[in-house]
Design an enzyme around this catalytic site. Structure first.
Site, PDB file in Angstrom:
ATOM      1  N   GLY A  46      -8.401  -6.161  -0.548  1.00 10.32           N
ATOM      2  CA  GLY A  46      -7.836  -7.167   0.459  1.00 10.32           C
ATOM      3  C   GLY A  46      -8.633  -8.381   1.626  1.00 10.32           C
ATOM      4  NE  ARG A 331     -10.372  14.375  -1.401  1.00  3.56           N
ATOM      5  CZ  ARG A 331      -9.994  13.534  -0.706  1.00  3.56           C
ATOM      6  NH1 ARG A 331      -9.016  12.639  -1.041  1.00  3.56           N
ATOM      7  NH2 ARG A 331     -10.890  12.777  -0.455  1.00  3.56           N
ATOM      8  CG  HIS A 402      -4.820  11.784   1.104  1.00  4.86           C
ATOM      9  ND1 HIS A 402      -4.684  11.796   2.651  1.00  4.86           N
ATOM     10  CD2 HIS A 402      -6.360  12.076   0.767  1.00  4.86           C
ATOM     11  CE1 HIS A 402      -5.851  10.474   2.932  1.00  4.86           C
ATOM     12  NE2 HIS A 402      -7.443  10.786   2.051  1.00  4.86           N
ATOM     13  NE  ARG A 436      -8.367   8.417  -3.191  1.00  2.95           N
ATOM     14  CZ  ARG A 436      -9.078   8.892  -2.323  1.00  2.95           C
ATOM     15  NH1 ARG A 436     -10.350   8.713  -2.493  1.00  2.95           N
ATOM     16  NH2 ARG A 436      -8.039   9.136  -1.128  1.00  2.95           N
TER      17      ARG A 436
HETATM   18  C1  LIG Z   1      -6.757   9.587   6.578  1.00  5.65           C
HETATM   19  C2  LIG Z   1      -7.113   8.819   5.274  1.00  5.65           C
HETATM   20  C3  LIG Z   1      -8.319   9.403   5.403  1.00  5.65           C
HETATM   21  C4  LIG Z   1      -9.287   9.136   4.126  1.00  5.65           C
HETATM   22  N1  LIG Z   1     -10.274   8.880   3.617  1.00  5.65           N
HETATM   23  C5  LIG Z   1     -11.065   8.640   2.764  1.00  5.65           C
HETATM   24  C6  LIG Z   1     -12.184   8.367   2.688  1.00  5.65           C
HETATM   25  O1  LIG Z   1     -12.818   9.021   3.708  1.00  5.65           O
HETATM   26  N2  LIG Z   1     -12.640   7.924   1.696  1.00  5.65           N
HETATM   27  C7  LIG Z   1     -12.431   7.518   0.414  1.00  5.65           C
HETATM   28  O2  LIG Z   1     -12.465   6.639  -0.525  1.00  5.65           O
HETATM   29  N3  LIG Z   1     -10.515   7.373   0.803  1.00  5.65           N
HETATM   30  C8  LIG Z   1     -10.467   7.819   1.689  1.00  5.65           C
HETATM   31  N4  LIG Z   1      -8.645   7.162   1.893  1.00  5.65           N
HETATM   32  C9  LIG Z   1      -8.055   6.951   1.451  1.00  5.65           C
HETATM   33  C10 LIG Z   1      -8.678   5.099   1.580  1.00  5.65           C
HETATM   34  O3  LIG Z   1      -8.220   4.836   2.822  1.00  5.65           O
HETATM   35  C11 LIG Z   1      -7.530   4.439   0.972  1.00  5.65           C
HETATM   36  O4  LIG Z   1      -7.165   4.549  -0.399  1.00  5.65           O
HETATM   37  C12 LIG Z   1      -8.057   3.245   0.726  1.00  5.65           C
HETATM   38  O5  LIG Z   1      -8.455   2.368   2.246  1.00  5.65           O
HETATM   39  C13 LIG Z   1      -7.130   1.888   0.826  1.00  5.65           C
HETATM   40  O6  LIG Z   1      -7.349   0.529   0.975  1.00  5.65           O
HETATM   41  P1  LIG Z   1      -6.461  -0.332  -0.114  1.00  5.65           P
HETATM   42  O7  LIG Z   1      -6.980  -2.178   0.634  1.00  5.65           O
HETATM   43  O8  LIG Z   1      -5.738  -0.352  -1.203  1.00  5.65           O
HETATM   44  O9  LIG Z   1      -5.616  -0.854   1.293  1.00  5.65           O
HETATM   45  P2  LIG Z   1      -4.608  -0.753   2.836  1.00  5.65           P
HETATM   46  O10 LIG Z   1      -5.818  -0.415   3.583  1.00  5.65           O
HETATM   47  O11 LIG Z   1      -3.705   0.543   2.573  1.00  5.65           O
HETATM   48  O12 LIG Z   1      -3.953  -1.916   3.148  1.00  5.65           O
HETATM   49  C14 LIG Z   1      -2.761  -2.224   3.409  1.00  5.65           C
HETATM   50  C15 LIG Z   1      -3.011  -3.967   3.223  1.00  5.65           C
HETATM   51  O13 LIG Z   1      -1.963  -4.187   2.790  1.00  5.65           O
HETATM   52  C16 LIG Z   1      -0.463  -5.582   3.773  1.00  5.65           C
HETATM   53  N5  LIG Z   1       0.160  -5.063   3.687  1.00  5.65           N
HETATM   54  C17 LIG Z   1       1.405  -4.268   3.091  1.00  5.65           C
HETATM   55  N6  LIG Z   1       2.228  -4.448   2.367  1.00  5.65           N
HETATM   56  C18 LIG Z   1       2.580  -5.732   2.978  1.00  5.65           C
HETATM   57  C19 LIG Z   1       3.529  -5.848   3.199  1.00  5.65           C
HETATM   58  N7  LIG Z   1       4.685  -6.285   1.752  1.00  5.65           N
HETATM   59  N8  LIG Z   1       3.263  -7.847   3.240  1.00  5.65           N
HETATM   60  C20 LIG Z   1       2.568  -8.058   3.882  1.00  5.65           C
HETATM   61  N9  LIG Z   1       0.948  -6.983   4.106  1.00  5.65           N
HETATM   62  C21 LIG Z   1       1.594  -6.228   3.350  1.00  5.65           C
HETATM   63  C22 LIG Z   1      -1.539  -4.100   4.738  1.00  5.65           C
HETATM   64  O14 LIG Z   1      -0.776  -4.617   5.939  1.00  5.65           O
HETATM   65  C23 LIG Z   1      -2.867  -3.667   5.263  1.00  5.65           C
HETATM   66  O15 LIG Z   1      -3.342  -5.224   5.553  1.00  5.65           O
HETATM   67  C24 LIG Z   1      -7.948   8.041   2.944  1.00  5.65           C
HETATM   68  C25 LIG Z   1      -6.737   7.599   3.392  1.00  5.65           C
HETATM   69  C26 LIG Z   1      -6.149   8.410   4.859  1.00  5.65           C
HETATM   70  C27 LIG Z   1      -5.198   8.607   4.827  1.00  5.65           C
END
Ligand SMILES: Cc1cc2nc3c(=O)[nH]c(=O)nc-3n(C[C@H](O)[C@H](O)[C@H](O)COP(=O)(O)OP(=O)(O)OC[C@H]3O[C@@H](n4cnc5c(N)ncnc54)[C@H](O)[C@@H]3O)c2cc1C
Ligand code: FES
Lengths: 638, 252
Positions: A46, A331, A402, A436
């Site tokens: 985002g 994984r 995860h 993944r």
């Molecule tokens: C502990 C951990 C470690 C990880 N390590 C790795 C790694 O080393 N390498 C890797 O590639 N991946 C890793 N991952 C996976 C990766 O972090 C996530 O898949 C990725 O960051 C998701 O990004 P995103 O932008 O799609 O969503 P997110 O970062 O989850 O962001 C979601 C956004 O949506 C907003 N939101 C959600 N619902 C609503 C709503 N209804 N209204 C308004 N806003 C909303 C939230 O506020 C947030 O801003 C890890 C995950 C975890 C849990």
């Protein structure tokens, strides 16, 4: 089926994206500011999308539920981000990253999307470096790499154990630059509660201001959801507490197809559960498997402390079963192997639900200092949570939920079947198939936001100029009213159970019946029990306070209500996919040595579900996956 | 474990707040501090009382959401290692202890409800210059700029800030110098940050003053409570960079 046109450009795989870009519609720079774009989510996907679209001149509104966009769940990613830079000269290439991702996903992802991801991966690293992301460096000043599971090359870039944090802060800084420039308006502590369709097009959202309870509509020319994954349907997971399915599920109820919800990833190295008060699980980064060795005692019920178990009574099961990948097996495979050891009664720790991740050999080989330098913050975190020193005795680890590969169905443009609704990052289903690979989620989120959506959005927007409705449109008023009614319903039940207690019960049920191993029987049981639990929720929920205030119990109730419907869809998807692949392991479908048994003849497709009403069966659509460049083979990491 | 809690309750930004007393009973020592509050909140809900509102999300010490002042100290007892509230475990407390739980208090952090404060001033400071102008798609190859490991490490040390605001809450002057110093040092220590170095420093300091944060008078409480272990040397760097930027502006 026309509803599922993936819009994959024609031509050879490695020229599709170039051709697509050339053939895409451009929008006149002076017209861009006339378009309003809503971006829900400020994680990697985002924030990078909002920043880049703002930079291009669109008028963007960005929403997140946290008090600051910088706190999105992406911040917690530890280990790293992949890119086909081949800086190590170890044989990496776009083609290899593409192939590893397709194979890692157990041949259940779309070739064209994955190839594009591999192509833009190198640009992501360049972009992040330019923003000032302090990636780890070698002494000569070049970027450093490490290895991650499912790959035999070293292509993972990292910033200590805080890669997600640094990448997100980079994207957040770009977002800030646009907020300062006036192209992006940020709405923190604002939750999207509904999607508004006008003539079948996504043209706005309804939100609740989490500080004041105010319900408000926003209209736009298109809506981008980048709201992350739904892992918290299992209650206990490594996701942040606020992660939820609400945004994507509400869109689903408005007609967006949900693809492959049963593809959930269980990560092998998490800190085991210690009690029923537990609120979340903590990941120990996969990078630890570069230097840690996974083992369980050979003997059942061996309760000796690990140091007293001699070498020849230890089973380094990943090295034994998968000699060529060893501790870096993917994984899904690593998690199942740990589960197997525990099912055989060889688990460690008080609960018996754990195996060891042992650094003794690495400390001997490299010294404690080197290990500290590489993983210091992870060892500290482990110590804080368990009170144990992993330099002295091995970590205890166990698999935990995860990541979610499933998500809203999107075409090559990252647009859902609803025109004008785009879905980016973990919220979509597109690139990771049934499993993944580590360090590929960050890559995908940033690819979607920085490099894909800026090109693909034009094709939809170009003919939409001047068609934006106002929020006075009856559809907005109707959606606002429905949102208010739903909130009032939560508040008026006045039962005796908290939303959290329902969530825990649902999570446990999902973990037991639709977790690391699933069967026809377990899934049928889940499908029987979830509607009953949902009914109790609507009769016996307790939410204190009112709407016109900051009310965390009310926020929680809304999210749990959606999980209670979505969990059922997940189980149904798992039931209907009568094969094992990647993270989806059906006990009925396995090879004699316990590996996942795919059924390419019947299931080499994406299952995309259409909502038909609560308590009505959804329709399952299939998008056939055609492999032009890859030969479908049995995954082997042996 | 059983504990006596004195918790700040305040219905809204404008309402009067007070310390309310609660008993937390049968708390497992392996529970985290926030899990202890979860347990208490479940009890409150069961009685029809409103649960205590507090910010939290990752519960892994990285998002910077959690923000409790525990027995007078942001994120709790400092004799433990650097930690956030969510990474504090009950085994570090003693049975029967009385614990005061309050929000992060500072002039620039108005209370929203109970233990939740508004830290958007920190976002506004970042917006005033905490970035490098790098348009997507225009970046040179990642290895085109060589950065010695020591330089990259020292930028990372500053970049590790989680933006929780404990530094502000711990400072007798409610100063945000550690926070601003961390961001300025992160970017100013890297070659990519050089072109905008002076303007960034001037803008961020100006915004910090406008937002009502106080000055640094060398108490160093900030460094002691910082969960990311940001050292006060970033404040030294901020002062130095600010002086250089002011001179450069005066000359040009
Ligand atoms: C502990 C951990 C470690 C990880 N390590 C790795 C790694 O080393 N390498 C890797 O590639 N991946 C890793 N991952 C996976 C990766 O972090 C996530 O898949 C990725 O960051 C998701 O990004 P995103 O932008 O799609 O969503 P997110 O970062 O989850 O962001 C979601 C956004 O949506 C907003 N939101 C959600 N619902 C609503 C709503 N209804 N209204 C308004 N806003 C909303 C939230 O506020 C947030 O801003 C890890 C995950 C975890 C849990
Ligand atoms: S909840 Fe994220 S740092 Fe504490």
């Amino acid at each position: 089926m026309s509803a599922l046109d993936s819009k994959i450009p024609s031509g050879p795989l490695d020229t599709k994206w170039e051709r697509f870009k050339f053939e895409s519609k451009l929008i006149n720079p002076s017209n861009k500011r006339k378009y309003e774009v809503i971006v829900v989510g400020s994680g990697l996907a985002g924030a990078s999308a909002a920043a880049t679209l703002g930079e291009l001149g669109f008028s963007v509104k960005c929403f997140c539920y946290q008090d600051s966009p910088r706190r999105a769940h992406s911040i917690a990613a530890q280990g790293g981000i992949n890119a086909a830079k081949n800086y190590q000269n170890d044989g990496d290439s776009v083609q290899r990253l593409f192939y590893d991702t397709i194979k890692g996903g157990d041949f259940r992802s779309r070739e064209a999307n994955v190839h594009r991801l591999a192509e833009v991966s190198a640009n992501i690293i360049d972009q992040c470096v330019a923003q000032g992301v302090p990636f780890a460096r070698e002494y000569g000043g070049m970027l450093a790499n490490r290895s991650f599971g499912g790959a035999q090359v070293s292509r993972t870039f990292y910033a200590r154990g805080q890669t997600g944090q640094q990448l997100l802060l980079g994207a957040y800084s770009g977002l800030n630059r646009q907020i300062a420039a006036g192209t992006v308006k940020m709405f923190p502590r604002t939750e999207m509660l509904d999607l508004v369709l006008i003539d079948g097009h996504a043209k706005g959202i309804v939100t609740r201001d989490l500080s004041t309870g105010k319900i408000q509509s926003y209209a736009a020319d298109c809506v981008i959801l980048a709201t992350g994954g739904y892992g918290n349907v299992f209650y206990l997971s490594t996701n942040a507490k606020g992660c939820n399915v609400t945004a994507t599920y509400r869109a689903h109820k408005k007609g967006a197809f949900f693809a492959n919800p049963c593809f959930t990833q269980i990560h092998p190295t998490c800190i085991p559960v210690s009690g029923d008060y537990q609120s979340k699980l903590t990941l120990m980064s996969e990078s630890l498997r570069n230097d840690g060795r996974v083992w369980a005692p050979k003997k059942k019920g061996d309760k000796r402390p690990p140091q007293q178990i001699p070498e020849d009574e230890r089973d380094y099961f990943l090295e034994r079963k998968y000699p060529s990948y060893g501790n870096l097996a993917p994984r899904d495979i690593s998690s199942r192997s740990a589960k197997e050891a525990c099912d055989e009664g060889r688990g460690v720790g008080e609960s018996g639900l754990g195996v060891y991740l042992d650094f003794a050999d690495s400390i001997k080989r490299l010294s404690e200092n080197v290990v500290r330098e590489r993983y210091g913050n992870l060892f500290e975190m482990y110590e804080q949570i368990t009170g144990e020193d992993a330099y002295k005795s091995p970590m205890r680890i166990f698999p935990a939920v995860h990541y979610t590969m499933g998500g809203l169905w999107v075409d090559y443009n990252l647009m859902s079947n609803l025109p004008g609704l785009f879905v980016l990052g973990e919220a979509n289903f597109s690139d990771h198939g049934a499993n993944r690979l580590g360090a590929s989620a960050l890559m995908q989120g940033l690819a979607d936001g920085y490099f894909v959506i800026p090109y693909t959005i034009g094709n939809y927007l170009a003919p939409q100029l001047g068609k934006r409705p106002s929020t006075d449109h009856p559809e907005f008023k109707k959606a606002e009213q429905e949102t208010r009614d739903r909130i009032n319903r939560f508040l008026s039940i006045k039962g005796r159970r908290s939303a959290d207690s329902f969530h825990r019960e649902l999570g446990l049920l999902m973990w037991d019946l639709c977790g690391m191993a699933r069967s026809e029987k377990s899934l049928q049981r889940a499908l029987n029990r979830i509607p009953t639990l949902r009914q109790e929720f609507w009769e016996n929920l307790s939410v204190t306070g009112g709407n016109e205030e900051l009310n965390q119990a009310l926020e929680k109730a809304g999210r749990v209500a959606d999980f209670l419907e979505f969990g059922e869809l997940t189980c149904l998807d798992a039931l209907e996919r009568r094969e094992s692949c990647g993270g989806h392991f059906r006990e009925e479908y396995q090879t004699p040595d316990g590996e996942a048994l795919r059924d390419d003849e019947h299931f080499a497709h994406v299952a995309a579900w259409e909502f038909n009403g609560i308590d009505k069966a959804p329709t399952r659509h299939a998008e056939q996956l055609n492999y032009e460049s890859v030969h479908l083979s049995t995954r082997s990491y042996k | 474990m059983n504990l006596k809690l004195k918790v700040w309750r305040q219905k809204s930004a404008t309402a009067e707040g007070r310390l309310a007393e609660y008993e937390a009973r049968n708390i497992p020592p392996d529970a985290s501090f926030l899990e202890m509050l979860d347990i208490l909140n479940e009890e409150l809900l069961a009685k029809g009382d409103e649960p205590i509102a507090f910010d939290h999300d990752c519960r892994e010490g990285i998002c910077g959401s959690c923000s409790l002042t525990i027995n007078g100290i942001p994120h709790g007892p400092v004799n433990l290692s650097a930690t956030t509230t969510c990474q504090l475990y009950m085994r570090k407390f003693t049975d029967g202890q009385t614990i005061y739980i309050e929000p992060f208090r500072a002039r620039s952090f108005p209370i929203v409800r109970d233990l939740i404060v508004d830290r958007s001033a920190l976002d506004r400071i970042q917006r005033s210059g905490g970035y490098v102008t790098a348009r997507a798609g225009s970046a040179p190859d990642g290895n085109a700029i060589l950065i010695p490991k020591t330089e990259a490490d020292s930028a990372m040390e500053a970049a590790a800030c989680i933006g929780c605001g404990a530094c502000v809450a711990s400072c007798p002057n409610a100063s945000a110098m550690l926070f601003v110093g961390a961001k300025v040092s992160h970017l100013n220590r890297l070659p990519q940050g050089q072109p905008e170095r002076h303007q960034r420093t001037l803008n961020m300091v100006k915004k910090m003053d406008e937002e009502g944060f106080g000055n640094c008078s060398n108490h160093y409480e900030c460094e002691a409570v910082c969960p990311a272990e940001i050292p006060v040397t970033v404040i030294t760097q901020l002062n130095r960079d600010y002086a250089a930027a002011s001179v450069s502006k005066a000359v040009s």
